[in-house]
Design an enzyme around this catalytic site. Structure first.
Site, PDB file in Angstrom:
ATOM      1  N   THR A  91      40.545 -40.522  -5.566  1.00  0.00           N
ATOM      2  CA  THR A  91      41.518 -40.877  -6.609  1.00  0.00           C
ATOM      3  C   THR A  91      42.329 -39.662  -7.049  1.00  0.00           C
ATOM      4  O   THR A  91      41.844 -38.525  -6.975  1.00  0.00           O
ATOM      5  CB  THR A  91      40.773 -41.456  -7.826  1.00  0.00           C
ATOM      6  OG1 THR A  91      41.663 -41.524  -8.938  1.00  0.00           O
ATOM      7  CG2 THR A  91      39.585 -40.590  -8.243  1.00  0.00           C
ATOM      8  N   ASP A  92      43.525 -39.914  -7.556  1.00  0.00           N
ATOM      9  CA  ASP A  92      44.341 -38.820  -8.088  1.00  0.00           C
ATOM     10  C   ASP A  92      43.711 -38.189  -9.334  1.00  0.00           C
ATOM     11  O   ASP A  92      44.090 -37.093  -9.742  1.00  0.00           O
ATOM     12  CB  ASP A  92      45.774 -39.296  -8.393  1.00  0.00           C
ATOM     13  CG  ASP A  92      45.861 -40.428  -9.408  1.00  0.00           C
ATOM     14  OD1 ASP A  92      44.806 -40.906  -9.873  1.00  0.00           O
ATOM     15  OD2 ASP A  92      46.994 -40.832  -9.738  1.00  0.00           O
ATOM     16  N   GLU A  93      42.737 -38.906  -9.937  1.00  0.00           N
ATOM     17  CA  GLU A  93      42.137 -38.371 -11.170  1.00  0.00           C
ATOM     18  C   GLU A  93      41.365 -37.081 -10.927  1.00  0.00           C
ATOM     19  O   GLU A  93      41.051 -36.365 -11.875  1.00  0.00           O
ATOM     20  CB  GLU A  93      41.216 -39.411 -11.814  1.00  0.00           C
ATOM     21  CG  GLU A  93      41.980 -40.652 -12.230  1.00  0.00           C
ATOM     22  CD  GLU A  93      41.272 -41.503 -13.274  1.00  0.00           C
ATOM     23  OE1 GLU A  93      40.358 -41.003 -13.939  1.00  0.00           O
ATOM     24  OE2 GLU A  93      41.665 -42.664 -13.420  1.00  0.00           O
ATOM     25  N   TYR A 145      33.756 -40.063 -14.801  1.00  0.00           N
ATOM     26  CA  TYR A 145      34.196 -40.771 -13.592  1.00  0.00           C
ATOM     27  C   TYR A 145      34.895 -39.815 -12.629  1.00  0.00           C
ATOM     28  O   TYR A 145      34.527 -39.707 -11.455  1.00  0.00           O
ATOM     29  CB  TYR A 145      35.144 -41.929 -13.960  1.00  0.00           C
ATOM     30  CG  TYR A 145      35.945 -42.445 -12.776  1.00  0.00           C
ATOM     31  CD1 TYR A 145      35.335 -43.154 -11.753  1.00  0.00           C
ATOM     32  CD2 TYR A 145      37.324 -42.183 -12.665  1.00  0.00           C
ATOM     33  CE1 TYR A 145      36.066 -43.606 -10.654  1.00  0.00           C
ATOM     34  CE2 TYR A 145      38.055 -42.629 -11.577  1.00  0.00           C
ATOM     35  CZ  TYR A 145      37.416 -43.339 -10.569  1.00  0.00           C
ATOM     36  OH  TYR A 145      38.147 -43.767  -9.483  1.00  0.00           O
ATOM     37  N   LYS A 179      33.829 -38.462  -8.839  1.00  0.00           N
ATOM     38  CA  LYS A 179      34.644 -38.669  -7.631  1.00  0.00           C
ATOM     39  C   LYS A 179      34.975 -37.321  -6.980  1.00  0.00           C
ATOM     40  O   LYS A 179      34.961 -37.189  -5.753  1.00  0.00           O
ATOM     41  CB  LYS A 179      35.936 -39.416  -7.976  1.00  0.00           C
ATOM     42  CG  LYS A 179      35.756 -40.860  -8.406  1.00  0.00           C
ATOM     43  CD  LYS A 179      35.204 -41.764  -7.316  1.00  0.00           C
ATOM     44  CE  LYS A 179      36.189 -42.026  -6.201  1.00  0.00           C
ATOM     45  NZ  LYS A 179      35.630 -43.022  -5.217  1.00  0.00           N
TER      46      LYS A 179
HETATM   47  P1  NAD Z   1      35.958 -51.952  -8.292  1.00  0.00           P
HETATM   48  O1  NAD Z   1      35.161 -51.503  -9.463  1.00  0.00           O
HETATM   49  O2  NAD Z   1      36.856 -53.138  -8.428  1.00  0.00           O
HETATM   50  O3  NAD Z   1      34.961 -52.284  -7.075  1.00  0.00           O
HETATM   51  C1  NAD Z   1      33.882 -51.483  -6.742  1.00  0.00           C
HETATM   52  C2  NAD Z   1      32.988 -52.244  -5.757  1.00  0.00           C
HETATM   53  O4  NAD Z   1      31.910 -51.382  -5.371  1.00  0.00           O
HETATM   54  C3  NAD Z   1      32.356 -53.520  -6.341  1.00  0.00           C
HETATM   55  O5  NAD Z   1      32.422 -54.575  -5.412  1.00  0.00           O
HETATM   56  C4  NAD Z   1      30.908 -53.099  -6.574  1.00  0.00           C
HETATM   57  O6  NAD Z   1      29.992 -54.196  -6.492  1.00  0.00           O
HETATM   58  C5  NAD Z   1      30.695 -52.094  -5.468  1.00  0.00           C
HETATM   59  N1  NAD Z   1      29.622 -51.136  -5.777  1.00  0.00           N
HETATM   60  C6  NAD Z   1      29.459 -50.427  -6.923  1.00  0.00           C
HETATM   61  N2  NAD Z   1      28.343 -49.676  -6.838  1.00  0.00           N
HETATM   62  C7  NAD Z   1      27.810 -49.883  -5.600  1.00  0.00           C
HETATM   63  C8  NAD Z   1      26.687 -49.375  -4.916  1.00  0.00           C
HETATM   64  N3  NAD Z   1      25.863 -48.498  -5.501  1.00  0.00           N
HETATM   65  N4  NAD Z   1      26.448 -49.785  -3.655  1.00  0.00           N
HETATM   66  C9  NAD Z   1      27.276 -50.686  -3.052  1.00  0.00           C
HETATM   67  N5  NAD Z   1      28.358 -51.219  -3.665  1.00  0.00           N
HETATM   68  C10 NAD Z   1      28.616 -50.819  -4.924  1.00  0.00           C
HETATM   69  O7  NAD Z   1      36.745 -50.682  -7.794  1.00  0.00           O
HETATM   70  P2  NAD Z   1      38.222 -50.537  -7.168  1.00  0.00           P
HETATM   71  O8  NAD Z   1      39.203 -50.451  -8.259  1.00  0.00           O
HETATM   72  O9  NAD Z   1      38.374 -51.539  -6.098  1.00  0.00           O
HETATM   73  O10 NAD Z   1      38.102 -49.083  -6.524  1.00  0.00           O
HETATM   74  C11 NAD Z   1      37.611 -48.911  -5.202  1.00  0.00           C
HETATM   75  C12 NAD Z   1      37.608 -47.436  -4.864  1.00  0.00           C
HETATM   76  O11 NAD Z   1      38.917 -46.921  -4.971  1.00  0.00           O
HETATM   77  C13 NAD Z   1      36.744 -46.583  -5.793  1.00  0.00           C
HETATM   78  O12 NAD Z   1      36.103 -45.604  -5.017  1.00  0.00           O
HETATM   79  C14 NAD Z   1      37.745 -45.944  -6.740  1.00  0.00           C
HETATM   80  O13 NAD Z   1      37.271 -44.713  -7.207  1.00  0.00           O
HETATM   81  C15 NAD Z   1      38.944 -45.801  -5.844  1.00  0.00           C
HETATM   82  N6  NAD Z   1      40.269 -45.806  -6.493  1.00  0.00           N
HETATM   83  C16 NAD Z   1      40.602 -46.840  -7.342  1.00  0.00           C
HETATM   84  C17 NAD Z   1      41.882 -46.866  -7.896  1.00  0.00           C
HETATM   85  C18 NAD Z   1      42.319 -47.985  -8.816  1.00  0.00           C
HETATM   86  O14 NAD Z   1      43.418 -47.924  -9.371  1.00  0.00           O
HETATM   87  N7  NAD Z   1      41.539 -49.038  -8.988  1.00  0.00           N
HETATM   88  C19 NAD Z   1      42.786 -45.837  -7.616  1.00  0.00           C
HETATM   89  C20 NAD Z   1      42.398 -44.796  -6.752  1.00  0.00           C
HETATM   90  C21 NAD Z   1      41.133 -44.806  -6.208  1.00  0.00           C
HETATM   91  O1  TDX Z   2      42.579 -51.595 -22.875  1.00  0.00           O
HETATM   92  C1  TDX Z   2      43.179 -50.607 -22.383  1.00  0.00           C
HETATM   93  N1  TDX Z   2      44.187 -50.025 -23.084  1.00  0.00           N
HETATM   94  C2  TDX Z   2      44.876 -48.939 -22.635  1.00  0.00           C
HETATM   95  O2  TDX Z   2      45.781 -48.441 -23.323  1.00  0.00           O
HETATM   96  C3  TDX Z   2      42.845 -50.070 -21.092  1.00  0.00           C
HETATM   97  C4  TDX Z   2      41.747 -50.677 -20.267  1.00  0.00           C
HETATM   98  C5  TDX Z   2      43.553 -48.968 -20.642  1.00  0.00           C
HETATM   99  N2  TDX Z   2      44.523 -48.401 -21.398  1.00  0.00           N
HETATM  100  C6  TDX Z   2      45.239 -47.220 -20.866  1.00  0.00           C
HETATM  101  C7  TDX Z   2      44.366 -46.077 -20.415  1.00  0.00           C
HETATM  102  C8  TDX Z   2      45.173 -45.460 -19.281  1.00  0.00           C
HETATM  103  O3  TDX Z   2      46.106 -44.539 -19.814  1.00  0.00           O
HETATM  104  O4  TDX Z   2      45.943 -47.654 -19.688  1.00  0.00           O
HETATM  105  C9  TDX Z   2      45.936 -46.641 -18.688  1.00  0.00           C
HETATM  106  C10 TDX Z   2      45.272 -47.197 -17.429  1.00  0.00           C
HETATM  107  O5  TDX Z   2      43.907 -47.401 -17.727  1.00  0.00           O
HETATM  108  P1  TDX Z   2      42.892 -47.964 -16.624  1.00  0.00           P
HETATM  109  O6  TDX Z   2      43.408 -49.259 -16.104  1.00  0.00           O
HETATM  110  O7  TDX Z   2      41.520 -47.925 -17.231  1.00  0.00           O
HETATM  111  O8  TDX Z   2      43.051 -46.912 -15.438  1.00  0.00           O
HETATM  112  P2  TDX Z   2      42.854 -45.317 -15.363  1.00  0.00           P
HETATM  113  O9  TDX Z   2      41.984 -44.826 -16.435  1.00  0.00           O
HETATM  114  O10 TDX Z   2      44.239 -44.719 -15.239  1.00  0.00           O
HETATM  115  O11 TDX Z   2      42.057 -45.204 -13.968  1.00  0.00           O
HETATM  116  C11 TDX Z   2      42.470 -46.012 -12.830  1.00  0.00           C
HETATM  117  O12 TDX Z   2      43.225 -45.265 -11.921  1.00  0.00           O
HETATM  118  C12 TDX Z   2      42.566 -44.315 -11.130  1.00  0.00           C
HETATM  119  C13 TDX Z   2      41.276 -46.645 -12.131  1.00  0.00           C
HETATM  120  O13 TDX Z   2      40.496 -47.359 -13.068  1.00  0.00           O
HETATM  121  C14 TDX Z   2      40.444 -45.629 -11.425  1.00  0.00           C
HETATM  122  O14 TDX Z   2      39.377 -46.244 -10.707  1.00  0.00           O
HETATM  123  C15 TDX Z   2      41.325 -44.883 -10.467  1.00  0.00           C
HETATM  124  O15 TDX Z   2      40.612 -43.856  -9.858  1.00  0.00           O
END
Ligand code: NAD
Ligand code: TDX
Length: 341
Positions: free
Chosen positions: A127-129, A155, A159
């Site tokens: 992730t970019d985080e 988190y 990562k």
């Molecule tokens: P999500 O939370 O929707 O899904 C995570 C999945 O992993 C779920 O199906 C969960 O059951 C499974 N899981 C969790 N713990 C596990 C374990 N111990 N063993 C096996 N499976 C397990 O997450 P997402 O938003 O789809 O993110 C997927 C990946 O992408 C993550 O690694 C996250 O860090 C990365 N990522 C997410 C975003 C975003 O915006 N959502 C952005 C950049 C990177």
């Molecule tokens: O209720 C809310 N109110 C609010 O203001 C929530 C849930 C979020 N926010 C804000 C926090 C952040 O500035 O919105 C922005 C986005 O929040 P999230 O959806 O929780 O995402 P973020 O914290 O940016 O992280 C996401 O992007 C990077 C994903 O959850 C991560 O898994 C990924 O790595």
């Protein structure tokens, strides 16, 4: 040539979208989804492909060394794409432990399996985080692959730790890895704890829309399919040992997204409630995707106006998917997280 690909975390948001994309694009490949089905995993999401002969679902924890090793022995995967993670920043602030367990120790188990059984490519979805945040008043600053790791939340620290471990296994043991660091994704099947689906679900239920702080934090939004396409390119053509940033130059303030959702659903902005800010809240993320563009020809294909419309329409048309989620344990989460905020 055909391949066997293990996709961990494939019952979650991006992992399921990735499997849908790949099974369509590479019908001759075999896909095994390994997922623990935590609160964030939803087996019903995978219903459309569950009966395909080239798909198999395995319920297992990536931290379970025996289960992971047995699966490698049985399936002899060519490629592993590791999406499995605890992914929500707010939950990591509430309870860091499980983030360290799954995101770091789980990745270590996956790396050990690759080392023991051999692999053509291990891809770590990061992730970019991991780069921390950028100032709002310096829009010219972007994250490149050379930006130092500088994490803010448990988190992102977990990562980043996983990324370092993956790089170490490459350098020390020669495991053929790649890493991608993507910006915020949005699209169908995202768990309604994240900003966009939470706001859509609340607005549809005429509930208040909890914006953290003043809503001025900026995220760089990418439609989930564009992320999936980038990973497909990296696992086939990316250079081993390399990190690729993924993002589409689409920076938006949280408050503007929430107002846009209100407008699209015909809901009043008076639903917006400003609540206590997230601890350690990152101000701005912005990705420089030059490397993946130059090396692999990747460019985002869905602009935000189209992507957010597709996403909102999906949540409007697939209410049972998210209503079932928010009627269960999610209610306790919501009360804990937002009850006294
Ligand atoms: P999500 O939370 O929707 O899904 C995570 C999945 O992993 C779920 O199906 C969960 O059951 C499974 N899981 C969790 N713990 C596990 C374990 N111990 N063993 C096996 N499976 C397990 O997450 P997402 O938003 O789809 O993110 C997927 C990946 O992408 C993550 O690694 C996250 O860090 C990365 N990522 C997410 C975003 C975003 O915006 N959502 C952005 C950049 C990177
Ligand atoms: O209720 C809310 N109110 C609010 O203001 C929530 C849930 C979020 N926010 C804000 C926090 C952040 O500035 O919105 C922005 C986005 O929040 P999230 O959806 O929780 O995402 P973020 O914290 O940016 O992280 C996401 O992007 C990077 C994903 O959850 C991560 O898994 C990924 O790595």
């Amino acid at each position: 040539m055909t391949k066997t690909i293990i996709v961990t975390g494939g019952a979650g948001f991006i992992g399921s979208n990735f499997i849908f994309y790949m099974i369509d694009k590479h019908p001759d490949y075999r896909f095994i989804c390994l997922d623990k089905l935590t609160y964030a995993g939803n087996l019903s999401t995978l219903t459309p492909i569950m009966d395909k002969p080239n798909f198999r679902f395995v319920k297992a924890d990536i931290c379970d060394r025996t289960a992971v090793f047995n699966l490698f022995e049985e399936e002899k995967p060519d490629v592993v794409v590791n999406f499995a993670a605890e992914s929500h920043v707010d939950r990591s602030i509430e309870n860091p432990g499980v983030f360290l367990e799954t995101n770091i120790m789980g990745t270590a188990v996956m790396m050990d399996a690759c080392r023991k059984y051999g692999i053509e490519r291990y891809h770590q979805v990061s992730t970019d985080e991991v780069y921390g945040d950028l100032p709002i008043d310096k829009p010219e600053l972007l994250f490149t692959e050379m930006t130092p790791i500088h994490t803010s939340s448990p988190y992102s620290a977990s990562k980043a730790s996983a990324d370092l471990l993956v790089l170490a296994y490459h350098r020390t043991f020669g495991v053929p890895i790649t890493i991608s660091r993507c910006s915020n994704n949005y699209g169908p099947y995202q768990f309604p704890e994240k900003l966009i689906p939470l706001m859509i679900a609340n607005a549809l239920n005429d509930k208040s829309l909890p914006v953290y702080g003043e809503g001025l934090n900026v995220r760089d939004w990418l439609y989930v399919d564009d992320h999936c396409k980038a990973i497909d390119l990296i696992i086939h053509n990316g250079r081993v040992g390399e990190v690729y940033n993924i993002g589409g130059h689409n920076e938006m303030r949280n408050i503007d997204i929430v107002k846009l959702i209100c407008g699209a659903l015909g809901k009043p902005e008076s639903l917006i409630t400003y609540v206590t800010d997230r601890k350690g809240h990152d101000m701005r993320y912005a990705i420089d995707p030059t490397k993946i563009h130059n090396e692999l020809g990747w460019l985002p294909e869905t602009n935000f106006a189209d992507g957010i419309k597709l996403t909102i329409d999906w949540y409007v048309n697939n209410r049972p998917w998210w209503q079932e989620i928010i009627s269960g344990d999610y209610q306790y989460y919501y009360e804990r997280m937002y009850g006294n905020r």
